[in-house]
Design an enzyme around this catalytic site. Structure first.
Site, PDB file in Angstrom:
ATOM      1  N   TYR A 237       0.809  -1.218   0.000  1.00 28.64           N
ATOM      2  CA  TYR A 237       0.000   0.000   0.000  1.00 28.64           C
ATOM      3  C   TYR A 237       0.842   1.267   0.000  1.00 28.64           C
ATOM      4  O   TYR A 237       0.486   2.288  -0.592  1.00 28.64           O
ATOM      5  CB  TYR A 237      -0.854   0.031   1.271  1.00 28.64           C
ATOM      6  CG  TYR A 237      -2.113  -0.759   1.210  1.00 28.64           C
ATOM      7  CD1 TYR A 237      -2.365  -1.772   2.116  1.00 28.64           C
ATOM      8  CD2 TYR A 237      -3.093  -0.481   0.257  1.00 28.64           C
ATOM      9  CE1 TYR A 237      -3.535  -2.495   2.083  1.00 28.64           C
ATOM     10  CE2 TYR A 237      -4.269  -1.199   0.216  1.00 28.64           C
ATOM     11  CZ  TYR A 237      -4.486  -2.215   1.137  1.00 28.64           C
ATOM     12  OH  TYR A 237      -5.644  -2.936   1.111  1.00 28.64           O
ATOM     13  N   SER A 268      -1.738  -6.081  -7.076  1.00 23.62           N
ATOM     14  CA  SER A 268      -1.778  -4.957  -6.127  1.00 23.62           C
ATOM     15  C   SER A 268      -2.416  -5.407  -4.825  1.00 23.62           C
ATOM     16  O   SER A 268      -3.221  -6.338  -4.822  1.00 23.62           O
ATOM     17  CB  SER A 268      -2.633  -3.827  -6.710  1.00 23.62           C
ATOM     18  OG  SER A 268      -4.018  -4.168  -6.592  1.00 23.62           O
ATOM     19  N   ASP A 269      -2.071  -4.750  -3.755  1.00 22.50           N
ATOM     20  CA  ASP A 269      -2.905  -4.926  -2.566  1.00 22.50           C
ATOM     21  C   ASP A 269      -4.243  -4.294  -2.926  1.00 22.50           C
ATOM     22  O   ASP A 269      -4.371  -3.554  -3.904  1.00 22.50           O
ATOM     23  CB  ASP A 269      -2.250  -4.281  -1.336  1.00 22.50           C
ATOM     24  CG  ASP A 269      -2.755  -4.902  -0.047  1.00 22.50           C
ATOM     25  OD1 ASP A 269      -2.024  -4.873   0.953  1.00 22.50           O
ATOM     26  OD2 ASP A 269      -3.893  -5.428  -0.057  1.00 22.50           O
ATOM     27  N   TRP A 270      -5.247  -4.576  -2.117  1.00 21.71           N
ATOM     28  CA  TRP A 270      -6.604  -4.201  -2.492  1.00 21.71           C
ATOM     29  C   TRP A 270      -6.805  -2.679  -2.405  1.00 21.71           C
ATOM     30  O   TRP A 270      -6.648  -2.095  -1.346  1.00 21.71           O
ATOM     31  CB  TRP A 270      -7.589  -4.970  -1.620  1.00 21.71           C
ATOM     32  CG  TRP A 270      -8.004  -6.288  -2.245  1.00 21.71           C
ATOM     33  CD1 TRP A 270      -9.264  -6.697  -2.556  1.00 21.71           C
ATOM     34  CD2 TRP A 270      -7.136  -7.350  -2.664  1.00 21.71           C
ATOM     35  NE1 TRP A 270      -9.255  -7.953  -3.123  1.00 21.71           N
ATOM     36  CE2 TRP A 270      -7.966  -8.378  -3.220  1.00 21.71           C
ATOM     37  CE3 TRP A 270      -5.765  -7.560  -2.652  1.00 21.71           C
ATOM     38  CZ2 TRP A 270      -7.447  -9.565  -3.748  1.00 21.71           C
ATOM     39  CZ3 TRP A 270      -5.254  -8.750  -3.180  1.00 21.71           C
ATOM     40  CH2 TRP A 270      -6.089  -9.728  -3.710  1.00 21.71           C
TER      41      TRP A 270
END
Ligand code: GLC
Length: 729
Positions: A237, A268-270
């Site tokens: 993030y 990607s992270d969320w």
């Protein structure tokens, strides 16, 4: 053939099936033909995809999936958390539980517990559980392990990672990853890179020097890629040197893909993506998130398509991203037949118990207070909320809907049966803290017992051991210090058991008085059984701390220097290389319990340390041998830890660095010779001037011992007279 069939029916049947099989695969389109090389299959499939079908691989189509392509028989690709079990299913467009009844799983001990085993074989057994259960649950990519470094003991997610040392983290992650992936499930190592706190994780800009990056924070990821063969990496993030990690060309295209040769996908992270151009050009391959309304609103969806159609982005950019996804899909057998997987098998339960037992760390045991001999006891008091609290369903994205979870009290009751009288008392509450009435009840229990066992620690909820927030302090919360102090005053035979996922401070007022302290971590489904086996001596504890327990938070480097949690949105890793024991040893600060520390119910001696310089071995520059003997009253395992100290380094180096370890089981009186083959890398440091690794022509001390502060034998490798050799990768 008839004659053959007559005389060799089995051979003819085999030949016939081989001929038919070949005929059948030859009839398949190349991308579906398991007999063809992975790249050939990927090339063939890529050629068949339309633009929209290619874009289906670059972003999510639900919270945990990317779209399938029915026309080509391509299934949806399903991902799931988490590092220590397969998360329950959630709704397609949110993180809300789907409340299914068929998604209960094994809850494995948290990763810091696995790290405390210092047993790569245990990591393999662990990964096999994750892989088999993920297959059973229809998952293609498991979002773990996390390998971020414990830079601060109060990071909310320390329990999800392997502690403060990059070498230990890398060794444990590799075993885990290889095992998961052996079951046709991609592992996704996370969070790349520098997501070492939860405070402002979505925006903080992490700044660190090149040596710190290459010697501390990258190595576990590099090991995951180059030794573990990990198929996916999750972008973090935070920002790194001003750019979001999921849009960071230097990290993703430069280090990960170009220098390390990573061929898999960067996920990607969320909702960690903030810009189409940054993500597309920065090396992201799959954008994930949820509840964005239509998924075409993702940065790597409609906007990416528009850029391709306008000519802003060459199709080759898209093709590389898609090819990586096709590689992972084909490598995991998603287009072929795969094992069905399994859930909570006896093997899974055994693996969970093994890791939980091996991960328990005996921190204090004066007067051999432990193990308890049930035959000599009449009554025990079990005090504390964590004696009964179930921990699996906590930790936010790492929460596990466990098929079962044995609490510490249940484990103790199961172990002692009716042979003992067990009095219980909550002692404190994680919602209301400690009350005089609770203390009084606990003291009554302690006074009535031969032994009092206080089971406290933390919980897997914010603001303690949980994603999304860091802890506010190192202290034991809810009045536990007062409780333990009162209990040990009432009964000197008091054992303290800490159930936590990160270091805690311990009040000297009780620590000096209780005869025994155990760090049991969050041990998963078999936690209670593992704890009971250690407390009653069925299992001889061998766990070693993968992190320093400081006496106070301000002793920790990031806190001592005021570098945590950052200022004005920027966090300078001012401590540089001096993370964890590197700081405590270099600055000569006494920890509460040092990195690598853990006691046993037996004792071990180290002898005959020999260091041999290898002049011609392409992979190793030194061969180290040492004898370890079990000199105590019972069988047990020891972890021998090997550290390297450079006497006069050209550039600054920490006092010592872990460069090898071996866990060895020894019967009473048994001696085993351990051998360590050390590569140049074990003696090298990163030189930012040449952007490469260097091993000085100097003198290196080899330190071997039972912990970073319990060195039992030293020897010297003198490179000053050695002929120059090529530098390591
Ligand atoms: C979370 C976590 C990550 C997890 C992902 C999906 O925010 O940072 O570790 O895998 O989202 O739940």
């Amino acid at each position: 053939m008839p004659l053959l069939r007559l005389r060799f029916p089995l051979l003819s049947a085999l030949l016939l099936s081989a001929v038919l099989a070949r005929a059948s695969t030859a009839a398949l389109p190349a991308y579906r033909n398991p007999a063809l090389p992975l790249e050939t299959r990927a090339d063939d499939l890529l050629r068949r995809l339309t633009l929209d079908e290619k874009l289906a691989f670059t972003h999510g189509a639900s919270t945990f999936s990317t779209a399938g392509i029915p026309r080509l028989g391509i299934p949806e690709r399903w991902m799931d958390d988490g590092p220590h079990g397969v998360r329950e299913d959630v709704l397609r467009d949110s993180f809300d539980p789907a409340n299914r009844h068929d998604d209960y799983v094994m809850c494995m001990p948290v990763l810091i517990d696995l790290a405390s085993t210092w047993d790569p074989d245990a990591a393999t057994a662990y990964g096999n559980v994750i892989g088999e259960e993920a297959r059973m649950r229809g998952k293609d990519i498991m979002l773990g392990p996390g390998v971020n470094i414990m830079r601060t003991p109060i990071n909310g997610r320390n329990s999800e990672y392997f502690g403060e040392d990059p070498y230990l983290a890398g060794r444990m992650a590799v075993g885990y990853i290889r095992a998961v992936q052996s079951h046709g499930v991609a592992s996704c190592v996370k969070h790349f890179v520098g997501n070492d706190q939860e405070t402002q994780r979505g925006s903080i800009d992490v700044e660190m020097d090149e040596r710190t990056l290459h010697e501390i924070y990258l190595p576990p990821f590099k090991a995951a890629v180059q030794k573990g063969g990990v198929w996916a990496v999750m972008g973090a993030y935070n920002r790194f040197r001003g750019q979001y990690c999921c849009e960071n060309d230097a990290l993703l295209n430069g280090i990960l893909k170009k220098h390390w040769g990573f061929k898999g996908i960067v996920i990607s992270d969320w909702h960690a993506v903030h810009d189409t151009d940054g993500a597309v050009r920065g090396g992201l391959d799959v954008e994930m998130g949820t509840k964005r309304g239509d998924y075409d609103g993702f940065f790597m969806a409609g906007a990416f398509k528009a850029g391709l159609l306008s000519g802003k982005y060459p199709m080759s950019l898209l093709d590389d991203k898609v090819r990586r996804s096709l590689r992972v899909m084909i490598a995991t057998g998603a287009l072929d037949s795969r094992e069905p997987g399994s859930i909570c098998t006896p093997e899974h339960r055994a693996a969970a118990l093994r890791v939980a037992e091996e991960g328990i760390v005996l921190l204090k045991n004066s007067g051999a207070a432990l193990p308890l001999d049930a035959a000599k006891l009449h009554t025990i008091a079990v005090i504390g909320e964590n004696a009964t609290r179930l921990q699996a369903y906590g930790g936010d994205s790492a929460r596990i809907k466990a098929l079962y979870e044995v609490s510490p009290l249940e484990g103790i009751l199961h172990r002692v049966g009716t042979s003992l009288n067990v009095i219980t008392s909550p002692g404190y509450s994680s919602t209301t803290g400690t009350s005089p009435a609770m203390i009084a009840q606990a003291l009554a229990a302690a006074k009535a017992a031969d032994v009092a066992i206080v089971i406290g620690g933390l919980i897997r909820e914010r603001p303690y051991d949980c994603e999304g927030m860091d802890r506010a302090s190192l202290d034991l919360p809810w009045g536990q210090n007062d409780l333990i102090r009162a209990v040990v005053a009432a009964n000197p035979h008091t054992i303290v058991v800490l159930v936590s996922g990160s270091p805690v401070a311990m009040d000297e007022a009780w620590l000096s008085r209780v005869p025994a302290v155990v760090e049991a971590w969050y041990g998963g489904s078999e936690a209670g059984n593992a704890l009971a086996h250690v407390l009653f001596g069925d299992f001889n504890p061998s766990g070693k701390l993968p992190c320093t327990f400081p006496r106070k938070l301000s002793d920790s480097p990031a806190h001592a220097l005021g570098a945590y949690p950052g200022k004005d949105g920027v966090e300078h890793y001012d401590e540089g290389l001096l993370v964890g024991y590197r700081w405590f040893d270099t600055k000569h600060i006494e920890p509460l319990f040092p990195f690598g520390f853990g006691l046993s119910y037996t004792t071990f001696a180290y002898s005959n340390l020999h260091v041999e310089r290898l002049a011609t071995d392409p992979d190793a520059v030194a061969k180290i041998t040492i004898d370890v003997t079990n000199t105590g009253p019972r069988d047990g395992a020891e972890v021998a830890e090997l550290y390297v100290h450079e006497e006069h380094p050209r550039l600054f180096r920490p006092e010592k660095e872990l460069k090898g370890f071996q866990r060895v089981f020894l019967k009473r009186g048994e001696t085993r010779t351990l051998t360590f083959l050390l590569p140049r890398q074990a003696f090298s440091y990163y030189d930012p001037v040449i952007s490469g690794w260097v091993m000085d022509h100097g003198r290196f001390d080899i330190l071997i011992g039972a912990s970073s502060r319990d060195i039992r034998a030293t020897a010297t490798l003198d490179e000053s007279t050695a002929a120059p050799r090529a530098n390591p990768g």
